[in-house]
Design an enzyme around this catalytic site. Structure first.
Site, mmCIF file in Angstrom:
data_model
loop_
_atom_site.group_PDB
_atom_site.id
_atom_site.type_symbol
_atom_site.label_atom_id
_atom_site.label_comp_id
_atom_site.label_asym_id
_atom_site.label_seq_id
_atom_site.Cartn_x
_atom_site.Cartn_y
_atom_site.Cartn_z
ATOM 1 N N GLY A 43 9.689 -6.681 2.285
ATOM 2 C CA GLY A 43 10.107 -5.456 2.972
ATOM 3 C C GLY A 43 10.652 -4.456 1.974
ATOM 4 N N ASN A 44 11.238 -3.396 2.467
ATOM 5 C CA ASN A 44 11.900 -2.450 1.566
ATOM 6 C C ASN A 44 13.122 -1.868 2.267
ATOM 7 O OD1 ASN A 44 11.187 0.212 2.887
ATOM 8 N ND2 ASN A 44 9.153 -0.662 2.587
ATOM 9 N N ARG A 45 13.866 -1.019 1.559
ATOM 10 C CA ARG A 45 15.181 -0.614 2.042
ATOM 11 C C ARG A 45 15.178 0.637 2.914
ATOM 12 N NH1 ARG A 45 18.467 -1.690 -3.488
ATOM 13 N NH2 ARG A 45 20.089 -0.511 -2.422
ATOM 14 N N SER A 46 14.012 1.064 3.365
ATOM 15 C CA SER A 46 13.977 2.263 4.220
ATOM 16 C C SER A 46 14.727 2.011 5.523
ATOM 17 C CB SER A 46 12.517 2.618 4.527
ATOM 18 O OG SER A 46 12.483 3.552 5.577
ATOM 19 N N ALA A 102 8.052 4.149 4.841
ATOM 20 C CA ALA A 102 7.884 3.553 3.517
ATOM 21 C C ALA A 102 6.966 2.351 3.720
ATOM 22 C CB ALA A 102 9.233 3.128 2.957
#
Ligand code: CTP
Length: 410
Positions: free
Chosen positions: A217-220, A283
């Site tokens: 995942g990512n931090r968006s 994102a």
């Protein structure tokens, strides 16, 4: 045709601070008129104001819980007072008592209202109301003069019969005059409105599953995409919000589709077509595991201490949308989150993905970008660019929607 209060107030965020005077009841009518003109109104009351009118009355008319204290944990958790101060496009103090004017002049920050007024960077308007001797007192007159000098808009007071039976200057201006006065100081939001325009917005991160318990995942946070949806809806657009996993409430009137992976997001985007505008604020992961392992991967499944994960490219939703000439999009907007060489990368993406507009922001700066509430950005389009100073994402969203409207009609 002149500019009406509706032209300038529609979609604006007004923070109405109610001071402790008998005229506080007239502020109810101010709320009603502001709302009728399309503004969002958040009311904050001083302790004195609550002796005259119950917060519930303001809540019923504004449609938002009223803020009454700096020390209200629940309200602060929903929107901190600094965030609230920055949320506002305009602060209006009505009625402004002699005491409140004095505190404002001297920069006091001892309660919620005074703190909000000191913390905001939005224009402030005051509508004084008090006894005529208090109004004429040199102390009040000196305070008013200083406030005017600092750019505070002073509305009224009117001359007439005061609550205590005496006559003179000190009556709160009529609600209609107050609303007209503050709208007069505002520039209409540019480019008309978005009524009849359908916008598809992607927001948040995507999660690419590795096995039943793990993902990439990512931090968006999704805040920027959700703020854009809210702003566009307030301007009359029909919005489909396609969101990855986030912890955000659905903006009123948005049609929301929740997805997890890039592939699911792509599917929902094309299912939601046609549209007039596409905004890719998500994102989206660029890579996803070649296959999802159906059971939890065990440590001993790998050779030695290393685990090899094979990743494949995800579909580039934005680029694909921009290439599809058959779906009749009028404007395709992308985002570029970069840690370095921001302008260069953004301009390259604008050209390579054949976008109409790209919004670049510098991630990796504390308080900005993915997880924060604030964002600064630069937008690029073929032949132009515009900088947006750091500020709350909600305000940036309004500015970007204005720019999108400009580009739509360019
Ligand atoms: N985007 C998309 N689909 C993808 C990847 C990105 O729609 N599979 C969109 C994003 O929503 C955003 C823009 O493309 O609007 C970001 O462009 P991209 O080139 O993917 O940026 P990065 O992922 O940061 O790419 P790079 O790692 O090359 O910088």
């Amino acid at each position: 045709m002149g500019v009406s209060a509706e032209d300038t107030l529609n979609g604006r965020r007004i923070l109405l601070c109610v001071g402790g005077g008998i005229a506080a009841y007239k502020a109810l009518e101010v709320v009603r008129r502001l709302r009728r003109a399309g503004a969002q109104v958040q009311v904050a009351m001083t302790a004195g104001a609550q002796h005259f009118v119950a917060p519930l009355s303001f809540q019923a008319l504004s449609g938002l819980p009223v803020r009454t204290s700096l020390w209200d944990d629940a309200a602060e958790a929903a929107m901190g007072h600094i965030e609230l101060a920055r949320w506002a496009d305009q602060v209006l103090i009505a009625p402004a008592t002699a005491d409140l004017l004095a505190k404002l002049t001297h920069g006091f920050a001892e309660d919620l209202v005074t703190t909000l007024c000191l913390a905001t960077t939005a224009p402030i308007a005051v509508a004084p109301a008090m006894n005529h001797c208090m109004w004429r007192h040199p102390a009040t007159q000196a305070n008013i003069a200083l406030l005017r000098q600092r750019g505070v808009q002073v509305i009224g007071p009117d001359v007439g019969l005061l609550a205590e039976g005496e006559s003179g200057p000190g009556r709160l201006s009529e609600p209609e005059a107050i609303v007209t006065a503050i709208s007069g100081g505002m520039v209409p939001m540019t480019g008309g409105d978005l009524t009849g325009i359908r916008i598809i917005i992607t927001a948040g991160p995507t999660y690419e599953d590795i096995d039943p318990v793990r993902y990439l995942g990512n931090r968006s946070s999704g805040k920027m995409g959700f703020a854009l949806a809210e702003s566009a809806i307030r301007r009359g657009a029909e919005v489909v919000l396609i969101s990855g996993p986030v912890h955000l409430p659905t903006p009123e009137k948005a049609v929301r589709m929740d997805v997890r992976s890039a592939a699911q997001m792509r599917k929902e985007v094309f299912a939601a077509m046609p549209a007039d505008i596409f905004i890719g604020a998500a994102a989206v992961a660029d890579y996803t595991p070649r296959s999802i392992v159906p059971h939890k991967i065990k440590k001993n499944a790998s050779e030695g201490d290393n685990l090899k994960l094979e990743l494949i490219r995800t579909p580039d939703i934005l680029a694909e949308v921009a290439q599809r000439e058959d779906i009749g999009l009028k404007l395709v907007v992308g985002f570029a989150a970069e840690t370095n060489d921001v302008a260069d990368y953004a301009k390259r993406k604008l050209a390579s993905k054949r976008l109409d507009l790209i919004v670049a922001n510098h991630v990796g700066i504390t308080g900005q970008g993915f997880e924060g509430d604030d964002n600064a950005a630069t937008a690029y389009w073929p032949g132009g660019e515009r900088d947006f100073a750091a500020g709350p994402k909600a305000r940036l969203a309004d500015d970007l929607i204005n720019l999108i409207l400009e580009r739509l009609h360019a």
